[in-house]
Design an enzyme around this catalytic site. Structure first.
Site, PDB file in Angstrom:
ATOM      1  N   THR A 188       4.545   0.958  -4.657  1.00 39.75           N
ATOM      2  CA  THR A 188       4.080  -0.459  -4.986  1.00 39.75           C
ATOM      3  C   THR A 188       3.959  -0.817  -6.508  1.00 39.75           C
ATOM      4  OG1 THR A 188       2.610  -0.399  -2.733  1.00 39.75           O
ATOM      5  CG2 THR A 188       2.048  -2.088  -4.612  1.00 39.75           C
ATOM      6  N   LYS A 204       0.735  -1.200  -0.118  1.00 35.24           N
ATOM      7  CA  LYS A 204       0.084   0.138   0.030  1.00 35.24           C
ATOM      8  C   LYS A 204       0.871   1.428  -0.008  1.00 35.24           C
ATOM      9  CE  LYS A 204      -3.818  -2.190   2.487  1.00 35.24           C
ATOM     10  NZ  LYS A 204      -4.535  -2.621   1.189  1.00 35.24           N
ATOM     11  N   CYS A 205       1.911   1.044  -0.736  1.00 39.69           N
ATOM     12  CA  CYS A 205       2.708   2.214  -0.902  1.00 39.69           C
ATOM     13  C   CYS A 205       2.694   2.888  -2.101  1.00 39.69           C
ATOM     14  CB  CYS A 205       4.325   1.591  -0.782  1.00 39.69           C
ATOM     15  SG  CYS A 205       5.723   2.705  -0.994  1.00 39.69           S
ATOM     16  N   GLY A 206       3.210   4.144  -2.547  1.00 36.06           N
ATOM     17  CA  GLY A 206       2.888   4.935  -3.563  1.00 36.06           C
ATOM     18  C   GLY A 206       4.113   4.238  -4.649  1.00 36.06           C
TER      19      GLY A 206
END
Length: 160
Positions: free
Chosen positions: A39, A35-37
């Protein structure tokens, strides 16, 4: 510990893995999150793995929840996400810490071998990457914003 091959980690399904299994291969060690930018880099990591694995290259993904709670799931959640959304087939490991008192010994070693910007050792964010040679020694460290595709020349050189 003197090389990547000196360490052990648990696979995403819980089995112990001796990283000596990757001896003779070039490896890209990455702390990942769902759930990371960054990803979407999973797609690029899978592309690298598919393009170079026949030549002795592996991507080793280590989920980490230390940065903004961006990997909140358990191993089943992580594996399901990676395999269904990004079709990731490279080795994934159990969620670990990369900084602090409970950091995995592998990451303590990686950070000692190659410091980050301005000599800092701490991992700054998810998708920090370490390129490791066939001999198990760290070649280079890359920040989160360095895309997998930007690593191709360095990987080619390490595989030569």
């Amino acid at each position: 510990m003197t090389s990547l091959h000196s360490f052990q980690a648990r696979s995403i399904t819980g089995e112990p893995v001796d990283l000596s299994d990757f001896e003779g291969q070039v490896a890209l060690v990455v702390n990942v999150a769902s759930k990371c930018g960054f990803t979407p880099q999973y797609e690029g990591l899978e592309s690298l793995y598919n393009d170079y694995k026949a030549r002795g290259f592996a991507v080793l993904g280590f989920p980490c929840n230390q940065f903004g709670g961006q990997e909140p799931g358990n191993s089943v959640d992580i594996l399901t996400f990676c395999s269904t959304v990004y079709k990731a087939s490279f080795p994934l490991f159990e969620k670990i810490d990369v900084n602090g008192a409970h950091a995995h010994p592998l990451y303590n070693w990686l950070k000692e071998e190659k410091s980050g910007v301005l000599g800092t050792q701490a991992i700054k964010w998810n998708f920090t990457k370490f390129l490791v040679g066939r001999d198990g020694q760290v070649i280079q460290r890359y920040g989160s914003s360095t895309t997998p595709d930007e690593l191709r020349a360095d990987i080619e050189k390490a595989l030569a």
